[in-house]
Scaffold this motif. Structure first.
Motif: not given
Length: 282
Positions: A96-112
Motif C-alpha cells: 500500500l505504499f502507493y495508496s492514496k492514504q500513504s501518498t497523502s501522508i508522505r506529502g503531509a510530512n514534506v509540507i510540515y
C-alpha cells in the motif's frame, strides 16, 4: 484566548526553544512504508546561538506583489515521489505504499518540513526582532500552520483531509518537544492548553482576513499572539513596525500560496518566502 495564552506563556517561556540541545535534529517526518500511522524522525539542526541582529528597515519590506511559491523542477529542495519499477514497485504496491492514504501522508510530512524550515530559520527572528523562545517559536509555528491549512482548505475535502494529516504530524511533534523539555507529569494538560491556543489563534487570524475586518486587525492579532508577552502590552515604535511588517508578510504569503498550484502544495514542493534574501522581502 489571549489571557489564556498569557498564563501559558508564564510557564512555557521557561522551557527551552524548539531547537534546544537534546531535542532531535531533523524535523522532517517520515511515515514508515507510507502506512497510515505517522512516525517521527529527528528534529531540525540546532540554532541556539543566532548572529547578532542586523538593522533592517522594516518599513520597506513585503510590499511586492504575491507570486507562486512552487519550487522549480530543478530545485535541489524538491522532494518528489519515488518512482520505483519492476519487482520493487510491485511489492510496494502490495504494501500500500502507493495508496492514496500513504501518498497523502508522505506529502503531509514534506509540507510540515517546509513549515519547520521557515519557523526554525534564524532569519525570521532577526528580521522581526524576535527572541527564540518556546513561546515565540510555538506562535510562529501556529501562524505558518494556519497559512498552510488555510490554503489546503481552499482545495475542498481533499485538501481538508490532507490538512488533517499535517495537523497530526504537528501535534505529535509538539508533544515530543514538550516532553523533551521536561514536562512529563502534566503533558496531557499542556497539550490541551496548547491545542486551545492553536485553535484560538487560527480563529483570530481567519477573522482578521474577513472582508469586513479592520485594516489593522491582523497586525493587532499578530502583536498579541507573537510579540507581546501578556497579549495586552502596548507596543513601542520599533515593535509596532515589526508587527506591521509581519502583517504584510502574512498577507503576501496568503496571496502567494493561493497562486501556488495544487500539485506543488499537496506534494510539499513549495517554499515560503526566504527571509535571508533582501530581494525576496521587498
Amino acid at each position: 484566548m489571549f489571557p489564556r495564552l498569557g498564563r501559558a506563556v508564564a510557564q512555557i517561556s521557561k522551557l527551552p526553544s524548539f531547537s534546544s540541545n537534546g531535542s532531535p535534529k531533523n524535523l522532517s517526518f517520515l511515515s514508515r512504508y507510507g502506512y497510515a500511522t505517522v512516525a517521527h524522525a529527528d528534529d531540525a539542526p540546532s540554532h541556539n546561538d543566532f548572529p547578532s541582529k542586523s538593522p533592517v528597515n522594516l518599513d520597506k519590506l513585503f510590499w511586492s506583489k504575491p507570486c507562486s511559491l512552487a519550487l522549480p523542477k530543478d530545485s535541489p529542495l524538491r522532494i518528489d515521489e519515488p518512482d520505483y519499477q519492476g519487482v520493487r514497485r510491485f511489492i510496494l504496491k502490495m504494501l500500500l505504499f502507493y495508496s492514496k492514504q500513504s501518498t497523502s501522508i508522505r506529502g503531509a510530512n514534506v509540507i510540515y518540513k517546509r513549515i519547520i524550515a521557515q519557523v526554525d530559520t534564524p532569519a525570521i527572528y532577526d528580521v522581526f526582532n524576535l527572541e527564540k523562545t518556546f513561546k515565540i517559536t510555538y506562535s510562529l509555528l501556529v501562524l505558518h500552520m494556519w497559512l498552510v491549512l488555510r490554503r489546503l482548505k481552499a482545495e475542498g475535502k481533499e485538501g481538508v483531509d490532507l490538512g488533517q494529516y499535517v495537523y497530526e504530524i504537528y501535534n505529535h511533534n509538539v508533544e515530543v518537544r514538550v516532553s523533551k523539555a521536561g514536562v512529563n507529569l502534566l503533558l496531557l494538560t499542556w497539550m490541551k492548553e496548547l491545542e486551545r491556543i492553536f485553535y484560538g489563534n487560527v480563529v483570530a487570524y481567519d477573522a482578521a482576513l474577513l472582508p469586513d475586518a479592520k485594516p489593522n486587525d491582523l497586525q493587532i492579532k499578530l502583536w498579541r499572539n507573537i510579540f507581546s508577552d501578556d497579549g495586552a502590552t502596548t507596543p513601542d515604535e520599533t515593535e509596532l513596525k515589526a508587527a506591521k511588517a509581519m502583517a504584510r508578510y502574512v498577507r503576501r504569503e496568503v496571496g502567494s500560496l493561493s497562486l501556488t498550484d495544487k500539485e506543488s502544495i499537496f506534494s510539499g514542493n513549495f517554499s515560503f518566502t526566504p527571509l535571508d534574501n533582501k530581494a525576496s522581502m521587498t
